[in-house]
Design an enzyme around this catalytic site. Sequence first.
Site, short mmCIF file in Angstrom:
data_model
loop_
_atom_site.label_atom_id
_atom_site.label_comp_id
_atom_site.label_asym_id
_atom_site.label_seq_id
_atom_site.Cartn_x
_atom_site.Cartn_y
_atom_site.Cartn_z
N SER A 114 0.84 -1.20 0.00
CA SER A 114 0.00 0.00 0.00
C SER A 114 0.87 1.25 0.00
O SER A 114 2.07 1.20 0.30
CB SER A 114 -0.95 0.01 1.21
N ASP A 115 0.23 2.35 -0.32
CA ASP A 115 0.93 3.63 -0.31
C ASP A 115 -0.06 4.74 0.06
O ASP A 115 -1.22 4.69 -0.34
CB ASP A 115 1.55 3.93 -1.67
#
Length: 197
Positions: A76-77
């Site tokens: 994720s970011d």
Amino acid sequence: MLNEKLKDFNIILASASPRRHSFLKDMHLDFEIRLKPVEEVFPKHLKREEITDFLAKLKAQPFAEELRDNDILITSDTIVWLEDEAIGKPKDEADAFEMIKSLSNKTHEVVTSICITCNGKQWVVNTITKVTFKQLADEEIWYYINHFNPLDKAGAYGIQEWIGAIAITNIDGSYNNVVGLPTHLLYKTLNSIADDI
């Protein structure tokens, strides 16, 4: 529940974030942490969720050759998006001060993408939370920087910390997203994937 659906799978979380680790534990998911360094560079023409989608997928690439059929990789970011510009993690305390000052008395967006890789397929989902800060005095910003650790956080702040308690006047969207992971979205997506595989 979800953990029972995924009992034959090995969930891998590719994140060093203690907040993300805690969230998966709160969701009663069995998982392992596996880290690989990635240079988080994205094409300049990308905007908002295009950036986080790109980086979440980029973080999955180093694992491509080692994933087994029963592995579920979660990458994720998160970025802060303010006035058509992405704000990542600060380089140092002076940078953190400028970041937080830029958020003062404004509404910004916290954008997170989750990439799930399993059995040669990828699913990418994202969400946006709008957060409004009150007008912050310089001494309030420095108090936060001196007493907490903003250097590992997008936008240089943690909503669950002191600054969240005293500065945030409105939130529109997922609170957990601002902390570090939109758990409702992860749960929904994993449930959907579990029904498909």
